[in-house]
Design an enzyme around this catalytic site. Sequence first.
Site, PDB file in Angstrom:
ATOM      1  CE1 TYR A 294      -3.716   2.564   0.957  1.00  0.00           C
ATOM      2  CE2 TYR A 294      -1.923   3.577   2.183  1.00  0.00           C
ATOM      3  CZ  TYR A 294      -3.186   3.649   1.633  1.00  0.00           C
ATOM      4  OH  TYR A 294      -3.922   4.818   1.746  1.00  0.00           O
TER       5      TYR A 294
ATOM      6  CD  GLU B 112      -6.205   4.806  -0.829  1.00  0.00           C
ATOM      7  OE1 GLU B 112      -6.161   4.642   0.397  1.00  0.00           O
ATOM      8  OE2 GLU B 112      -7.273   4.911  -1.465  1.00  0.00           O
TER       9      GLU B 112
END
Length: 445
Positions: free
Chosen positions: A150, A238
């Site tokens: 991530y 993101e």
Amino acid sequence: MFKFGRSRAVASALNASKVAPSVRLPGMAQQRRALSIHEYLSHDLLRKYGVGVPQGSVAKTAQEAKAAAQKIGTDDMVIKAQVLAGGRGKGTFDNGLKGGVRVIYSPHEAEMFAEQMIGHNLVTKQTGAAGRLCNAVYICERKFARREFYLAILMDRATQGPVIVSSSQGGVDIETVAKENPDAINTTYVDIKTGVTDEMARDIAQKLGFSEQCVEDAKDTIQKLYTIFREKDSTQIEINPLSETSDHQVLCMDAKFGFDDNADFRQKEVFEWRDTTQEDPDEVRAAQSNLNFIKLGGDIGCLVNGAGLAMATMDIIKLNGGEPANFLDVGGGATPAAIKEAFELITSDAKVSAIFVNIFGGIVRCDHIAQGLINTAESLNLKIPIIARLQGTKVDEAHKLINESGMKIFSIDDLQSAAEKAVQLSKMVKLARDIDVGVEFTLGI
């Protein structure tokens, strides 16, 4: 030069761009200074900057989906509904189809699923019961990740600069990771003057867990993402997951971008990507009139100038037992035309049973506001009570206009008294509606 923080909660970074009002407002996230764009546009932007993404293309019809799948030339693909909401994979379409993200194995399947997705509303945990319209699907090759990570770049309130949030646990809900295993989250604070150096990016890649042969590619990817963040006035990038594939490619499998609304004057191309079908129609209409409007779940419409005063107005309504129907800040441009547009927006909600106008006449004159209220009440033939609290420049003239107008506008100077009256009148109107009885108001009751 840079530092990592493991003990600090991710909340500061993940919520960096969120508004923190004094009362929690449903839908307030939509008023963050951020334009969101569809996944396929995010991938196109990443490609322009040389960032690795799976091969794919957008389709707006079932026939285009079939052609896109044929062009990819593999029998292992993914079709993704292009809806600006999280939880697409677990969502359900209004026609009963389950899953806005599906694995497909042929152009025929691409055509079949596109037919069932395009033109239908997808309901997810973030959309509400009505869901959001799917106007397109994204067909891309299916890549198998050897490792999933991530990575996000955000603006951090505490340091007033960019922060890179990263975790070795990618491909899952990052909020869950932060809650259950906060030590799995790294935050790297970036000096906006220096940017992301080779050393910083390489260290992030190594700490994430990229294999040695992919560390340099991962470093380059992180730096390119920061370049996009800076050059495109982004508020959020993101990547979840950022993957190392089985053939040792570094790919951004899924991307979410947000851009600063204040930069629309210099990011013309980016802001042309806005999809207003994914936004509340009333909020789109309000934005076109330069009104800051958010629809809420209550029944007392609010018309205020200034965000701080608007928040205080909603607070005092709640303290008196009422519920605001909206957040509406007309700002310094509280002209009669703006007031009319604001009233039309407020009264488009059938639940509204009273309207509370709270204006401080600093930049604007109270008598102009009063005249706008009178004209609007006449032209719209409003049946619900209007409670007006006007303070500031030309307030005496404003009171005179309202009192002599004969309109059912309750002019009250004290904020507490005005809020109390708004709640009381709202309850009376709701009670009358519940028993299907009309109610008329006259001044002085």
